[in-house]
Motif scaffolding. Structure first.
Motif, mmCIF file in Angstrom:
data_model
loop_
_atom_site.group_PDB
_atom_site.id
_atom_site.type_symbol
_atom_site.label_atom_id
_atom_site.label_comp_id
_atom_site.label_asym_id
_atom_site.label_seq_id
_atom_site.Cartn_x
_atom_site.Cartn_y
_atom_site.Cartn_z
ATOM 1 N N SER A 30 0.916 -1.196 0.128
ATOM 2 C CA SER A 30 0.009 -0.018 0.046
ATOM 3 C C SER A 30 0.928 1.226 0.078
ATOM 4 O O SER A 30 2.163 1.078 -0.096
ATOM 5 C CB SER A 30 -0.813 0.034 1.436
ATOM 6 O OG SER A 30 -0.092 0.296 2.367
ATOM 7 N N VAL A 31 0.322 2.382 0.308
ATOM 8 C CA VAL A 31 1.092 3.660 0.033
ATOM 9 C C VAL A 31 1.630 3.781 1.505
ATOM 10 O O VAL A 31 2.563 4.567 1.721
ATOM 11 C CB VAL A 31 0.532 4.839 -0.297
ATOM 12 C CG1 VAL A 31 -0.158 4.600 -1.594
ATOM 13 C CG2 VAL A 31 -0.660 5.339 0.697
ATOM 14 N N ARG A 37 -1.610 -4.254 1.116
ATOM 15 C CA ARG A 37 -2.932 -3.727 0.910
ATOM 16 C C ARG A 37 -3.815 -4.710 1.982
ATOM 17 O O ARG A 37 -4.737 -4.095 2.315
ATOM 18 C CB ARG A 37 -3.398 -3.886 -0.629
ATOM 19 C CG ARG A 37 -2.955 -3.146 -1.626
ATOM 20 C CD ARG A 37 -3.176 -3.368 -3.002
ATOM 21 N NE ARG A 37 -2.519 -2.285 -3.873
ATOM 22 C CZ ARG A 37 -2.396 -2.563 -5.277
ATOM 23 N NH1 ARG A 37 -2.348 -3.687 -5.609
ATOM 24 N NH2 ARG A 37 -2.012 -1.527 -6.012
ATOM 25 N N SER A 139 -7.958 5.152 0.064
ATOM 26 C CA SER A 139 -6.901 5.869 -0.941
ATOM 27 C C SER A 139 -5.692 5.183 -0.830
ATOM 28 O O SER A 139 -4.741 5.206 -1.452
ATOM 29 C CB SER A 139 -6.956 7.272 -0.654
ATOM 30 O OG SER A 139 -6.510 7.701 0.521
ATOM 31 N N ASP A 140 -5.412 4.594 0.542
ATOM 32 C CA ASP A 140 -4.169 4.085 0.861
ATOM 33 C C ASP A 140 -3.713 2.787 0.127
ATOM 34 O O ASP A 140 -2.647 2.391 -0.160
ATOM 35 C CB ASP A 140 -3.707 3.920 2.233
ATOM 36 C CG ASP A 140 -3.687 4.946 3.173
ATOM 37 O OD1 ASP A 140 -3.401 5.972 2.796
ATOM 38 O OD2 ASP A 140 -4.178 4.845 4.383
ATOM 39 N N ASP A 142 -3.853 2.429 -3.060
ATOM 40 C CA ASP A 142 -3.445 2.647 -4.465
ATOM 41 C C ASP A 142 -3.831 1.820 -5.599
ATOM 42 O O ASP A 142 -3.306 1.314 -6.256
ATOM 43 C CB ASP A 142 -1.827 2.387 -4.287
ATOM 44 C CG ASP A 142 -1.110 3.103 -5.395
ATOM 45 O OD1 ASP A 142 -1.705 3.864 -6.197
ATOM 46 O OD2 ASP A 142 0.009 2.514 -5.800
ATOM 47 N N LEU A 143 -5.669 1.723 -5.432
ATOM 48 C CA LEU A 143 -6.125 0.955 -6.400
ATOM 49 C C LEU A 143 -6.989 2.033 -7.379
ATOM 50 O O LEU A 143 -8.000 1.625 -7.966
ATOM 51 C CB LEU A 143 -7.022 -0.086 -5.777
ATOM 52 C CG LEU A 143 -6.001 -1.147 -5.313
ATOM 53 C CD1 LEU A 143 -7.191 -2.084 -4.450
ATOM 54 C CD2 LEU A 143 -5.559 -2.096 -6.383
ATOM 55 N N ARG A 146 -7.769 7.982 -4.829
ATOM 56 C CA ARG A 146 -6.748 8.965 -4.348
ATOM 57 C C ARG A 146 -7.488 10.048 -3.280
ATOM 58 O O ARG A 146 -8.350 10.326 -3.523
ATOM 59 C CB ARG A 146 -6.083 9.168 -5.386
ATOM 60 C CG ARG A 146 -5.473 8.067 -6.503
ATOM 61 C CD ARG A 146 -4.282 8.498 -7.286
ATOM 62 N NE ARG A 146 -4.040 7.480 -8.058
ATOM 63 C CZ ARG A 146 -3.684 6.368 -7.879
ATOM 64 N NH1 ARG A 146 -3.368 6.071 -6.685
ATOM 65 N NH2 ARG A 146 -3.353 5.581 -8.899
ATOM 66 N N ARG A 186 -0.545 12.168 4.007
ATOM 67 C CA ARG A 186 -0.691 11.326 2.941
ATOM 68 C C ARG A 186 -0.001 12.256 1.520
ATOM 69 O O ARG A 186 0.101 12.009 0.367
ATOM 70 C CB ARG A 186 -2.094 11.275 2.207
ATOM 71 C CG ARG A 186 -2.719 9.754 2.610
ATOM 72 C CD ARG A 186 -2.572 9.676 4.242
ATOM 73 N NE ARG A 186 -3.024 8.361 4.687
ATOM 74 C CZ ARG A 186 -2.866 7.842 6.011
ATOM 75 N NH1 ARG A 186 -2.554 8.764 6.876
ATOM 76 N NH2 ARG A 186 -3.225 6.755 6.392
#
Length: 197
Positions: A30-31, A37, A139-140, A142-143, A146, A186
């Motif tokens: 993930s971010v 994820r 949003s974390d 990354d799919l 955002r 973020r």
């Protein structure tokens, strides 16, 4: 935002989340540093289960800790959950979100003010917190969803909720969305921030 409006947004957010993860490679990062994820999804599922429990206890006139074992128990549960197969994690997420929606549907209008252990607040506060967590953590993943897609109402809430992260006397310039994203950690912030409240 009224509780019923928040819950409607959460219903939509659950549908979006489950659609995004359908067929995705959930073992990818993930971010968030050190979280895949799967870690993010387990965290959302565990939070849904925790807030389900907060509601059930509040409606019974009782209170209980948000997570068994406090912060260490929360962290251990996320790590253990993220080691499970992706399909199992997604099924657990779907079940936890359905159960949260079911329990909240039983709450009467006056019951939202019942006290809970979460931040020593009330049941309505858990709805706001869950909405915040759901939007940010989706949003974390990354799919495709955002921070630029966060609703304006969330950005306004984050600016208020996270204002204490700014050093005394510091002022951030930028759009409300840019400032909300910075305060939420973020995107790199122009100033050093205090920990999340």
């Amino acid at each position: 935002m009224a509780v019923n409006d928040l819950i409607a947004n959460i219903h939509s957010g659950h549908k979006r989340l489950l659609s995004l993860v359908d067929g995705a490679d959930l073992a990818q990062p993930s971010v968030l540093p050190s979280w895949s994820r799967l870690h993010v999804l387990v965290h959302i599922a565990n939070l849904a289960a925790a807030f389900t429990r907060q509601a059930e206890y509040a409606l019974a006139g009782r209170s209980i800790e948000v997570y068994d074992g406090g912060a260490p128990g929360r962290a251990a549960a996320i790590e253990a959950g993220a080691a499970r197969p992706a399909g199992e994690v997604v099924r657990g997420l779907a079940g936890a979100t359905r159960e949260l929606e079911r329990v909240w549907s039983t709450v009467g209008s006056a019951d939202w003010r019942r006290p809970v252990r979460y931040r020593d607040g009330d049941l309505a506060g858990t709805v706001l917190a869950y909405w915040r967590e759901l939007e940010i953590h989706t949003s974390d993943l990354d799919l495709g969803y955002r921070p630029r897609d966060w609703p304006q109402e969330l950005c306004a809430h984050l600016l208020e909720f996270l204002a204490g992260r700014l050093p005394e006397g510091a002022v951030l310039s930028g759009s409300p969305r840019e400032r909300a994203v910075w305060l939420a950690g973020r995107a790199p912030c122009p100033v050093e921030l205090a920990p999340w409240p």
